[in-house]
Design a protein around this motif. Structure first.
Motif, PDB file in Angstrom:
ATOM      1  N   CYS A 183       0.852  -1.194   0.000  1.00 47.62           N
ATOM      2  CA  CYS A 183       0.000   0.000   0.000  1.00 47.62           C
ATOM      3  C   CYS A 183       0.886   1.241   0.000  1.00 47.62           C
ATOM      4  O   CYS A 183       1.823   1.326   0.793  1.00 47.62           O
ATOM      5  CB  CYS A 183      -0.895  -0.010   1.241  1.00 47.62           C
TER       6      CYS A 183
ATOM      7  N   ASN B  46      -0.496   4.287   0.337  1.00 48.14           N
ATOM      8  CA  ASN B  46      -1.141   5.341   1.106  1.00 48.14           C
ATOM      9  C   ASN B  46      -0.461   5.388   2.472  1.00 48.14           C
ATOM     10  O   ASN B  46       0.082   4.406   2.921  1.00 48.14           O
ATOM     11  CB  ASN B  46      -2.620   5.043   1.294  1.00 48.14           C
TER      12      ASN B  46
ATOM     13  N   CYS C  47      -2.009   6.310   5.534  1.00 46.46           N
ATOM     14  CA  CYS C  47      -2.991   6.653   6.560  1.00 46.46           C
ATOM     15  C   CYS C  47      -2.217   6.674   7.879  1.00 46.46           C
ATOM     16  O   CYS C  47      -1.467   5.739   8.168  1.00 46.46           O
ATOM     17  CB  CYS C  47      -4.097   5.613   6.597  1.00 46.46           C
TER      18      CYS C  47
ATOM     19  N   CYS D 270      -1.999   3.644  10.337  1.00 48.79           N
ATOM     20  CA  CYS D 270      -1.897   2.287   9.787  1.00 48.79           C
ATOM     21  C   CYS D 270      -0.468   1.779   9.631  1.00 48.79           C
ATOM     22  O   CYS D 270       0.416   2.460   9.114  1.00 48.79           O
ATOM     23  CB  CYS D 270      -2.617   2.249   8.440  1.00 48.79           C
TER      24      CYS D 270
ATOM     25  N   VAL E 218       0.225  -0.997   7.897  1.00 40.47           N
ATOM     26  CA  VAL E 218       0.327  -1.834   6.683  1.00 40.47           C
ATOM     27  C   VAL E 218       1.429  -1.376   5.708  1.00 40.47           C
ATOM     28  O   VAL E 218       2.191  -2.210   5.207  1.00 40.47           O
ATOM     29  CB  VAL E 218      -1.050  -1.937   5.971  1.00 40.47           C
ATOM     30  N   PRO E 219       1.567  -0.079   5.428  1.00 38.43           N
ATOM     31  CA  PRO E 219       2.627   0.303   4.495  1.00 38.43           C
ATOM     32  C   PRO E 219       4.015  -0.142   4.979  1.00 38.43           C
ATOM     33  O   PRO E 219       4.906  -0.371   4.165  1.00 38.43           O
ATOM     34  CB  PRO E 219       2.536   1.835   4.438  1.00 38.43           C
TER      35      PRO E 219
ATOM     36  N   GLN F  74      -5.120  -3.998  -0.929  1.00 35.95           N
ATOM     37  CA  GLN F  74      -5.349  -2.988   0.119  1.00 35.95           C
ATOM     38  C   GLN F  74      -6.132  -1.818  -0.450  1.00 35.95           C
ATOM     39  O   GLN F  74      -6.852  -1.143   0.247  1.00 35.95           O
ATOM     40  CB  GLN F  74      -4.022  -2.463   0.700  1.00 35.95           C
TER      41      GLN F  74
END
Ligand code: 5AD
Ligand code: SF4
Length: 487
Positions: free
Chosen positions: A201, A203, A205, A208, A210-211, A245
């Motif tokens: 991902c 993005n 955010c 988050c 996840v990245p 994602q």
């Protein structure tokens, strides 16, 4: 900004206490992977692996890739953790609680490993990526730490462990999509399957992790996606969910013709596989969800009329702190487009309660957005600060735990009542339902879903089997389920 009368909200909030289907499918957390269909070239010297998956659908899908890689190097799956030579946990880091669940599970795994000398324990996925080497230092009985982009290295890492070393690979790739690996399917229903179309991902955010755990965004070759869908259809599957994602930012360029493939184009390619193959997708990002995707949904009957479009918060101020790159008005505009172009489409959401600096008014904005958007369901969370994220570095996690809890309860209560009303409106309608298998409660009933992703339960009739489409008249409902009969 659109305003919604509070009286309407309290009406929604007051009545129902039934539970709505949970976020990340709680019933599947820690589910053990098993497939009876893996054939080994040499049945002698069988080594058994056991894998449990936690977190999002992407992790469950990755476990199927891992199973495929392991079956290529002499391993066969088992459902019994006690008889496994290799125990794997495919982990999630999205909230602190997800990591705590895995740590707790490891205490049991430790005992199993001690009772079976020579067995190996591996941590895969987001926790492996986030904690890297420190996981090996903290968890003495863990032999293997493998990040989401390093599964091809498993045979080599296993060899290292068998040679008495530890195995670690947390390299994040800019290219890996596992495009050529044919996943070994969880044979739970043989009707619905996930296809991963992109990884990572881009993005940021602010809440988050996840990245950081899944790396940069990359899209998979669309032709490998189509051929996976074709194979699944040939094997009897009737529904695929395209996973990423942020599926709307799918983009792939043909290396020779330089032709560009967008998500809308990919949807069309998969829709052409067969009119009886349903297509779902998740997750859509409000900033990227374009009208061309909606028009494609409207054009093809087999593209399901359901969009998971996480709002996260209804307050523009909070959305800006979350770095979501859209505001309340933008989100409303996207929902209005959905209603205009795909009028029968349902929408679901992810919502975070108690993000940094969230006030009562911000919280009310979230409630009013939920009521206006009329979500068929939502995945609802309390904000959990994750180390290393933008929010952890820039903002104070300053909403009291008790306040977060009570706001989350209000959000859940409101969603329950919205879902209840949603389902009440479906009573008396007839839906085409894809049969997925027996209902949870009774083997005299089937369970399936309609195009809007609503779970439908109905009595069995001779001649119908999982994978068939049937018309079901809805006669009653709860906030989570439509109940009907075949007509
Ligand atoms: N705290 C709470 N919820 C979070 N999510 C992601 N990160 C966090 C966090 N730190 C939620 C978001 C996202 C979903 C997958 O998980 O709502 O959409
Ligand atoms: Fe996390 Fe935002 Fe990417 Fe979703 S879009 S994975 S919430 S950074």
């Amino acid at each position: 900004m659109a305003d919604f009368p509070l009286s309407l909200l309290s009406f929604f909030a007051m009545s129902y206490t039934e539970t709505v289907p949970k976020i990340i499918d709680e019933s599947r957390q820690g589910e053990a992977f098993y497939s009876p269909h893996i054939q080994l070239d040499k049945p002698i010297d069988i080594k058994r692996f056991y894998i449990e998956s936690y977190g999002c659908q992407m992790n469950f899908s990755d476990s199927e890739i891992v199973a495929s890689i392991l079956s290529g190097c002499g391993y066969t799956p088992t459902r019994e953790v006690e008889e496994a030579d290799l125990i794997l946990l495919n982990t999630c880091s999205i909230r602190e609680k997800a990591e705590e669940t895995v740590r707790k599970r490891l205490r049991t795994i430790d005992k199993i490993k001690l009772a079976r000398p020579g067995s190996m324990v591996g941590i895969l996925g987001c926790m492996a990526e986030r904690l890297k080497k420190s996981l090996l230092e903290e968890e003495k009985l863990v032999d293997l730490v493998v990040g989401p982009d390093a599964y091809r290295d498993l045979p080599n890492l296993l060899q290292r462990v068998e040679d008495g070393d530890k195995g670690i690979n947390v390299y994040l790739s800019k290219e890996e999509t596992y495009a050529d690996i044919s996943p070994v399917r969880l044979e739970s229903n043989g009707v619905t399957a996930f296809i991963s179309i992109m990884r990572g991902c881009d993005n940021m955010c602010s809440f988050c992790v996840v990245p950081f755990t899944r790396g940069r965004e990359r899209s998979r070759d669309p032709f490998t996606i189509v051929s996976e869908a074709e194979h699944l259809f040939e094997k009897g599957y009737r529904e695929v969910t395209l996973l990423g994602q942020n599926v709307d930012s799918y983009k792939w360029q043909h290396p020779e013709t330089k032709e560009n493939y967008t998500f809308a184009r990919l949807l069309e390619l998969v829709a052409h596989v067969h009119p009886k193959l349903r297509i779902r997708f998740s997750t859509s990002h409000p900033k990227d969800m374009t009208d061309d995707v909606l028009e494609m949904m409207a054009r093809y009957d087999n593209i399901c009329k359901y969009i998971h479009l996480p709002v996260q918060s209804g307050s523009s101020r909070i959305l800006s702190l979350m770095n979501r790159t859209y505001d309340r008005d933008w989100y409303i505009n996207r929902v209005e487009s959905i209603r205009r172009i795909v009028p029968d489409c349902t929408i679901s959401s992810d919502i975070i309660a108690g993000f940094c600096t969230e006030t009562k008014e911000d919280h009310q904005d979230t409630l009013s957005m939920m009521a206006w958007a009329d979500y068929c369901m939502s995945y609802m969370f309390m904000y959990s600060e994750r180390p290393g994220t933008l929010a952890a570095r820039k903002y104070k996690d300053d909403v009291e735990e008790e306040v977060k809890k009570s706001r989350l309860s209000e959000i859940i209560a409101l969603q329950n009542s919205i879902s209840r009303n949603h389902n009440l409106r479906d009573e008396g309608k007839v839906f085409s339902v894809l049969i997925e298998g027996d209902s949870r409660k009774s083997d005299t009933e089937f369970k399936g879903r309609n195009t809007q992703n609503k779970v439908v339960v109905f009595g069995k009739q001779p001649g119908y089997k999982p994978g068939d489409y049937v018309n079901v008249l809805i006669e009653s409902s709860t906030s989570a389920t439509l109940i009907g009969r075949i007509v």
